[in-house]
Design an enzyme around this catalytic site. Structure first.
Site, PDB file in Angstrom:
ATOM      1  N   ASP A 172      22.797  13.071 -53.736  1.00  0.00           N
ATOM      2  CA  ASP A 172      22.539  11.630 -53.279  1.00  0.00           C
ATOM      3  C   ASP A 172      23.654  11.488 -52.257  1.00  0.00           C
ATOM      4  O   ASP A 172      24.984  11.394 -52.535  1.00  0.00           O
ATOM      5  CB  ASP A 172      22.953  10.815 -54.840  1.00  0.00           C
ATOM      6  CG  ASP A 172      22.648   9.224 -54.158  1.00  0.00           C
ATOM      7  OD1 ASP A 172      22.279   8.838 -52.989  1.00  0.00           O
ATOM      8  OD2 ASP A 172      22.779   8.515 -55.273  1.00  0.00           O
ATOM      9  N   VAL A 173      23.310  11.241 -51.092  1.00  0.00           N
ATOM     10  CA  VAL A 173      24.323  11.226 -49.918  1.00  0.00           C
ATOM     11  C   VAL A 173      25.248   9.549 -50.032  1.00  0.00           C
ATOM     12  O   VAL A 173      26.072   9.637 -49.335  1.00  0.00           O
ATOM     13  CB  VAL A 173      23.447  11.161 -48.488  1.00  0.00           C
ATOM     14  CG1 VAL A 173      23.131  12.779 -48.445  1.00  0.00           C
ATOM     15  CG2 VAL A 173      22.625  10.041 -48.461  1.00  0.00           C
ATOM     16  N   ASN A 188      20.242  13.030 -41.419  1.00  0.00           N
ATOM     17  CA  ASN A 188      18.910  12.681 -41.420  1.00  0.00           C
ATOM     18  C   ASN A 188      18.392  11.807 -42.621  1.00  0.00           C
ATOM     19  O   ASN A 188      17.567  11.160 -42.425  1.00  0.00           O
ATOM     20  CB  ASN A 188      17.965  13.737 -41.485  1.00  0.00           C
ATOM     21  CG  ASN A 188      16.601  13.653 -41.466  1.00  0.00           C
ATOM     22  OD1 ASN A 188      15.918  13.031 -40.669  1.00  0.00           O
ATOM     23  ND2 ASN A 188      16.224  14.044 -42.762  1.00  0.00           N
ATOM     24  N   TYR A 235      16.591  -2.108 -42.387  1.00  0.00           N
ATOM     25  CA  TYR A 235      16.413  -0.722 -41.672  1.00  0.00           C
ATOM     26  C   TYR A 235      16.965  -0.735 -40.390  1.00  0.00           C
ATOM     27  O   TYR A 235      17.728   0.060 -39.893  1.00  0.00           O
ATOM     28  CB  TYR A 235      14.938  -0.442 -41.976  1.00  0.00           C
ATOM     29  CG  TYR A 235      14.912   1.085 -41.130  1.00  0.00           C
ATOM     30  CD1 TYR A 235      14.947   2.152 -41.762  1.00  0.00           C
ATOM     31  CD2 TYR A 235      14.211   1.219 -39.802  1.00  0.00           C
ATOM     32  CE1 TYR A 235      14.775   3.176 -41.231  1.00  0.00           C
ATOM     33  CE2 TYR A 235      14.005   2.475 -39.364  1.00  0.00           C
ATOM     34  CZ  TYR A 235      14.071   3.479 -40.127  1.00  0.00           C
ATOM     35  OH  TYR A 235      13.782   4.651 -39.588  1.00  0.00           O
ATOM     36  N   LYS A 261      20.317   1.241 -38.571  1.00  0.00           N
ATOM     37  CA  LYS A 261      19.834   2.067 -37.456  1.00  0.00           C
ATOM     38  C   LYS A 261      20.484   1.719 -36.208  1.00  0.00           C
ATOM     39  O   LYS A 261      20.970   2.582 -35.212  1.00  0.00           O
ATOM     40  CB  LYS A 261      18.365   2.229 -37.082  1.00  0.00           C
ATOM     41  CG  LYS A 261      17.615   3.082 -38.075  1.00  0.00           C
ATOM     42  CD  LYS A 261      18.239   4.426 -38.300  1.00  0.00           C
ATOM     43  CE  LYS A 261      17.323   4.977 -39.392  1.00  0.00           C
ATOM     44  NZ  LYS A 261      17.971   6.404 -39.809  1.00  0.00           N
TER      45      LYS A 261
END
Length: 246
Positions: free
Chosen positions: A55-56, A82, A151, A155
């Protein structure tokens, strides 16, 4: 190392790198999906792969990931940063819950930071010094879709992280670039083929491209000498509404 390697863009990139002879650490939440990627790589790969369920968004998990890869390979030359999530879909800005906001920020931004920081530390200290970090941005790093604040915010922030890494890594031979991807054919983009809300309120079917087209671009970026860097690259379905969006 490739995060989010269990499906979609991450899987395609991992397979392309393995086929080119890279030894690849595969990171992702789902062990079964990582094993499937490893199985696909086994058929034609020149390099070996290592699956590390991670789990990053968890600092301890990221530390364990990098420790496992270092134990196996001894160094890290490339991180494809990613892993990501699109978060809630079709939720109006005023209705976004704190929990949904945090879930997207934790994975897309904090997770990217944690992995980049861990890679940076390794690349700075290893001999020969240096390496490359490639961040997965998005068309949404430039322009939003309707109802996409969590989101899109992450980004846009990824672009700032990329620029900071590029600057801070110069002294140590660490190159950092970003690939902004538009409408690659993955599970995340299935809705585009069925019809997706546009800025004018219409629902329109959008064209997509093969994930392999993205993987070839990442491989090109990865294989440059560290004296050269693709700072930003945009790879998108030719007919998607990006130019002129909004």
């Amino acid at each position: 190392m490739v995060t989010g390697a269990g499906s979609g863009i991450g899987r395609s990139v991992a397979l392309a790198l393995a086929e080119a002879g890279w030894s690849v650490g595969l990171a992702g939440r789902r062990a079964e999906a990582l094993e499937e990627t490893a199985s696909l790589a086994g058929g034609s790969a020149g390099g070996e792969v290592l699956c590390v369920p991670t789990d990053v968004a968890d600092p301890d998990g990221v530390a364990a990931l990098f420790a496992a890869v270092l134990e196996r390979y001894g160094r890290i030359d490339l991180l494809f940063n990613n892993a990501g999530t699109s978060g809630p879909r079709g939720v109006r800005f005023e209705d976004i819950s704190y929990e949904d906001w945090r879930s997207v920020v934790d994975v897309n931004l904090t997770g990217a930071f944690l992995c980049a920081q861990a890679a940076f530390r390794v690349m700075k200290d290893q001999t020969p010094q240096g390496g490359r970090i490639i961040n997965n941005g998005s068309i949404s790093a430039h322009v939003p879709r309707p109802n996409s604040a969590p989101y899109t915010s992450t980004k846009h922030a990824m672009t700032g992280l990329t620029k900071s890494l590029s600057l801070d890594g110069r002294a140590y031979g660490i190159a950092c670039g970003q690939i902004d991807i538009g409408n690659a054919a993955t599970e995340m983009t299935k809705r585009m083929r069925a019809g997706i809300l546009q800025a004018n309120g219409e629902v329109v079917v959008e064209p997509v491209m093969a994930a392999g087209d993205v993987a070839r671009t990442v491989r090109h970026m990865a294989e440059l000498p560290l004296e050269a860097n693709v700072q930003f690259a945009t790879v998108m379905a030719t007919g998607m509404p990006y130019i002129g969006r909004g």
